[in-house]
Design a protein around this motif. Structure first.
Motif, mmCIF file in Angstrom:
data_model
loop_
_atom_site.group_PDB
_atom_site.id
_atom_site.type_symbol
_atom_site.label_atom_id
_atom_site.label_comp_id
_atom_site.label_asym_id
_atom_site.label_seq_id
_atom_site.Cartn_x
_atom_site.Cartn_y
_atom_site.Cartn_z
ATOM 1 N N LEU A 492 0.728 -1.220 -0.001
ATOM 2 C CA LEU A 492 -0.052 -0.076 0.056
ATOM 3 C C LEU A 492 1.005 1.176 -0.091
ATOM 4 O O LEU A 492 0.499 2.256 -0.711
ATOM 5 C CB LEU A 492 -0.829 0.025 1.210
ATOM 6 C CG LEU A 492 -2.002 -0.985 1.163
ATOM 7 C CD1 LEU A 492 -2.845 -0.823 2.321
ATOM 8 C CD2 LEU A 492 -3.011 -0.711 0.220
ATOM 9 N N GLU A 493 2.067 1.066 1.062
ATOM 10 C CA GLU A 493 2.862 2.498 0.804
ATOM 11 C C GLU A 493 3.438 2.550 -0.653
ATOM 12 O O GLU A 493 3.785 3.722 -0.894
ATOM 13 C CB GLU A 493 3.845 2.322 1.882
ATOM 14 C CG GLU A 493 3.210 2.485 3.609
ATOM 15 C CD GLU A 493 2.593 3.594 3.535
ATOM 16 O OE1 GLU A 493 3.298 4.749 3.061
ATOM 17 O OE2 GLU A 493 1.651 3.713 4.035
ATOM 18 N N PHE A 494 3.762 1.548 -1.156
ATOM 19 C CA PHE A 494 4.683 1.590 -2.563
ATOM 20 C C PHE A 494 3.664 2.217 -3.366
ATOM 21 O O PHE A 494 3.718 3.155 -4.484
ATOM 22 C CB PHE A 494 4.965 0.233 -2.811
ATOM 23 C CG PHE A 494 5.738 0.140 -4.187
ATOM 24 C CD1 PHE A 494 6.941 0.861 -4.248
ATOM 25 C CD2 PHE A 494 4.982 -0.222 -5.225
ATOM 26 C CE1 PHE A 494 7.522 0.767 -5.688
ATOM 27 C CE2 PHE A 494 5.600 -0.309 -6.580
ATOM 28 C CZ PHE A 494 7.017 0.108 -6.574
ATOM 29 N N ALA A 495 2.411 1.954 -3.379
ATOM 30 C CA ALA A 495 1.285 2.112 -4.391
ATOM 31 C C ALA A 495 1.055 3.808 -4.028
ATOM 32 O O ALA A 495 1.004 4.474 -4.937
ATOM 33 C CB ALA A 495 0.020 1.544 -4.031
ATOM 34 N N ARG A 496 1.109 4.373 -2.798
ATOM 35 C CA ARG A 496 0.635 5.466 -2.443
ATOM 36 C C ARG A 496 1.837 6.579 -3.084
ATOM 37 O O ARG A 496 1.603 7.696 -3.608
ATOM 38 C CB ARG A 496 0.706 5.640 -0.911
ATOM 39 C CG ARG A 496 0.040 6.783 -0.378
ATOM 40 C CD ARG A 496 0.253 7.295 1.212
ATOM 41 N NE ARG A 496 -0.218 6.174 1.707
ATOM 42 C CZ ARG A 496 -1.505 5.982 2.167
ATOM 43 N NH1 ARG A 496 -2.425 6.813 1.889
ATOM 44 N NH2 ARG A 496 -1.670 4.685 2.945
ATOM 45 N N SER A 497 3.232 5.746 -2.888
ATOM 46 C CA SER A 497 4.136 6.734 -3.527
ATOM 47 C C SER A 497 4.036 6.969 -5.006
ATOM 48 O O SER A 497 4.639 7.759 -5.560
ATOM 49 C CB SER A 497 5.455 5.911 -3.272
ATOM 50 O OG SER A 497 5.679 4.876 -4.040
ATOM 51 N N MET A 498 3.455 6.014 -5.895
ATOM 52 C CA MET A 498 3.052 6.237 -7.296
ATOM 53 C C MET A 498 1.854 6.731 -7.713
ATOM 54 O O MET A 498 1.634 7.487 -8.616
ATOM 55 C CB MET A 498 3.047 4.753 -7.823
ATOM 56 C CG MET A 498 4.204 3.728 -7.779
ATOM 57 S SD MET A 498 3.831 2.152 -8.150
ATOM 58 C CE MET A 498 3.485 2.462 -10.049
ATOM 59 N N SER A 499 1.277 7.293 -6.583
ATOM 60 C CA SER A 499 -0.077 7.951 -6.868
ATOM 61 C C SER A 499 0.087 9.326 -7.065
ATOM 62 O O SER A 499 0.895 10.345 -6.640
ATOM 63 C CB SER A 499 -1.142 7.882 -5.617
ATOM 64 O OG SER A 499 -0.711 8.734 -4.516
ATOM 65 N N ASN A 500 -0.919 9.783 -8.324
ATOM 66 C CA ASN A 500 -0.994 11.243 -8.396
ATOM 67 C C ASN A 500 -2.559 11.550 -8.708
ATOM 68 O O ASN A 500 -3.386 10.628 -8.863
ATOM 69 C CB ASN A 500 0.016 11.666 -9.275
ATOM 70 C CG ASN A 500 0.124 10.734 -10.733
ATOM 71 O OD1 ASN A 500 -1.134 10.508 -11.087
ATOM 72 N ND2 ASN A 500 1.038 10.445 -11.091
ATOM 73 N N GLU A 501 -2.757 12.667 -9.630
ATOM 74 C CA GLU A 501 -4.098 12.840 -10.072
ATOM 75 C C GLU A 501 -4.613 11.867 -11.098
ATOM 76 O O GLU A 501 -5.823 11.979 -11.304
ATOM 77 C CB GLU A 501 -4.193 14.285 -10.372
ATOM 78 C CG GLU A 501 -3.340 14.789 -11.811
ATOM 79 C CD GLU A 501 -1.914 15.288 -11.320
ATOM 80 O OE1 GLU A 501 -1.352 15.646 -12.151
ATOM 81 O OE2 GLU A 501 -1.597 14.956 -10.174
#
Length: 611
Positions: A492-501
């Motif tokens: 989840l943390e890895f996915a969060r680091s990839m997130s943007n608009e």
């Protein structure tokens, strides 16, 4: 630890220049196959002629003479091949360049088959020499053969220098022992001390008819042509010689030819003089040695030991030449690329291991019987001889260098003669097993072409030329999750680091019961994780299937520029056997998803600390 004990420590790339051989070692390594053929070539002739009884010894000398002349014709032709292609590849390089890729593939397939058969025949023949001296070992001949194949495999995996050092001297014991046998036999016969054995005249031989009689002679000639196998290995293995490579290779080639004629011719003449025919359970050389040396004495056992050693080491010719040939084919995309890679000891270990497996399979299948394996043996190598020399004729007439007419004439005669011999061998040994090779060669050529097309298609597909820029408009990140564990939180943390608009993150839970799904929902709320949670029902308790179906449905709704990224949480154990205790769902899921076109897969490993 065991691997290092068997094959030694790793060698640095800079040591590759030292992995070459001088002429005496090269003769022992590359010429063992052709030299050892004298131990069974005469026997293969007489096995066919035996039906004629006393008449067999009348036709043995002319057949042996024809084979000796054929040998020198082939050697003269291969001299030109070595001079033209000092980088190795021999017949394959000639055919590919001047006759086209298909002919190169035919030669490659022929030589691959021949090299595997070289090991199987040579080892089986060496085993026969051992069981001739010690008949009580005959029931264990298959196990003895397998042992020697494995031993040679290990020796060759240790590298060129070490295998050359270990195997360089035994072949010379065979040469001197055979010369001692021939000289002693000639002296005793010419001095009247060696009397011919009585072989009764076969009455039915006179009624065989001309066609059958000619057929018998042709079959005997085809059997004796095994004396030429192994000549091609020198041309294939030129890169393994010390500088000047081509000159040293040519010297070894002519030395091989001279020794082969002397040993093969001497054995054939002795057989004709003292009238020895093949017997079940004992080789022809064993019978001759027992008569010439006056019984099973020290000289007899030295010769039998030397014969067994040379026959076993003859298989090393294939181990020396075949991996280089395979590397050539692999570098040009006709067989898997792994065969072009050098191993820890700077040898092409994948080719060596494949040879080992193929040879053991043949030994087991044919029960280590030389007479069952030999009919498969010579077709491929003579086909390669013929095509290579035809390619050389085309080369001379295309490039027209100085003296090209003489060279073209030599290769033209060689190609014609070996072409006729190929037809003779294929026809006379067709029912005896040659049909297997005649089917295997085109089948291998087809496989080579399929592999080549695969590599060409991939190369074209992966080429960066004319590649349009790749724009990602939106990224749909999916995280498969069974429970909220530490690996899942890492993902989840890895996915969060990839997130943007332009990114949305979805947790996908494949549920076989409502309780587990509800428990996961509560844990997410407790940790204040507000990503969307999708519950995929799995009433049949499957995990991977329902998840893949969900992705397939999502993929249908994607617009241009949208992608799906699956982040797989996994934990990693400290030892390999711990993996056996877990279900490896993450690994299986990644394997399945990697086969799908439009899916990006990422693995987030969590390394266990307490194990």
């Amino acid at each position: 630890m065991l691997r290092r004990l068997l094959i030694g420590s790793k060698l640095h790339n800079r040591q590759l220049t030292h992995e070459t051989m001088n002429k005496p070692k090269a003769l022992a390594i590359f010429a063992s196959d052709a030299l050892s053929s004298v131990a069974y070539a005469t026997e293969e002739i007489l096995l066919v002629l035996a039906i004629l009884g006393q008449l067999a010894f009348r036709y043995l000398p002319p057949i042996a003479l024809c084979i000796a002349l054929l040998l020198f014709t082939v050697i003269l032709s291969y001299k030109q091949v070595i001079k033209t292609y000092p980088e190795g590849g021999g017949a394959y390089s000639v055919a590919k360049e001047f006759l086209g890729p298909t002919y190169g593939c035919i030669i490659g397939a022929s030589l691959v088959i021949d090299y595997v058969l070289t090991i199987a025949v040579s080892i089986s023949s060496g085993t026969a020499a051992i069981t001739s001296a010690f008949p009580s070992l005959l029931p264990f001949n298959v196990y003895i053969a397998i042992f020697f194949i494995l031993l040679l495999t290990i020796i060759n995996l240790r590298g060129i220098s070490e295998s050359a050092n270990l195997l360089a001297y035994p072949p010379y014991l065979f040469i001197f022992s055979m010369l001692a046998l021939i000289v002693t036999g000639f002296y005793r016969y010419l001095s009247g001390d060696l009397i011919a054995q009585f072989i009764p005249y076969q009455e039915h031989a006179a009624s065989l008819g001309n066609l059958v009689f000619v057929w018998i002679l042709l079959r005997a000639f085809a059997g004796g042509c095994t004396a030429l196998t192994g000549v091609e290995a020198i041309a294939d293995g030129v890169p393994s010689f010390k500088e000047p490579k081509e000159n040293n290779a040519i010297t070894v080639l002519f030395t091989l030819g001279s020794l082969s004629v002397i040993l093969f011719g001497g054995t054939s003449i002795l057989s004709g003089w003292i009238h020895v025919l093949p017997q079940h359970g004992e080789t022809l050389v064993s019978q001759i040695a027992e008569l010439v040396f006056g019984g099973r004495n020290v000289m007899y056992f030295i010769l039998q030991a030397a014969t067994a050693i040379i026959l076993i080491l003859a298989a090393n010719t294939a181990f020396a030449g075949a991996p280089i040939m395979a590397a050539k084919l692999a570098s040009e995309g006709y067989i898997p690329r792994i065969f072009a890679l050098r191993g820890d000891r700077l040898v092409f270990n994948n080719g060596i291991i494949l040879l080992c497996v193929g040879a053991i399979s043949l030994v087991v299948l044919f029960h280590a019987s030389v007479h069952s394996l030999v009919p498969l043996y010579a077709v491929g190598v003579f086909l390669a001889f013929t095509i290579a020399q035809a390619g050389m004729v085309v080369r001379w007439n295309t490039l027209k260098p100085k003296g090209y007419k003489t060279n073209a004439l030599v290769n033209g005669i060689g190609s014609t003669v070996t072409g006729i011999v190929t037809v003779v061998i294929a026809s006379t040994k067709f029912m005896a097993g040659a049909w297997l090779v005649l089917i295997a060669i085109p089948l291998l050529v087809l496989i080579f072409k399929k592999i080549k097309k695969h590599y060409s298609d991939i190369s074209h597909e992966l080429s960066s030329q004319n590649q349009a820029p790749y724009y990602v408009v939106k990224n749909h990140i999916l995280i498969p999750m069974s429970s909220l564990s530490k690996p899942a939180l890492n993902a989840l943390e890895f996915a969060r680091s990839m997130s943007n608009e332009d990114t949305d993150i979805t947790i996908v839970h494949v549920s076989s019961s409502p309780e587990t799904a509800e428990k996961l929902r509560e844990k997410l709320q407790e940790k204040k994780i507000d990503f969307e949670l999708v519950i995929v029902e799995s009433p049949y308790r499957e995990l991977i299937g329902p998840f893949v179906n969900y992705i397939d449905n999502l993929e249908k709704e994607l617009k241009t520029g949208e992608v799906i990224t699956v982040i797989v949480p996994e934990f990693v154990t400290h030892t390999w056997w711990h993996y056996l205790l877990h279900n490896q769902t993450g690994f299986l899921l990644r394997t399945v998803l990697l086969l799908k076109k439009n899916i990006i897969v990422a693995s987030v490993p969590y390394h266990l600390k307490s194990m």
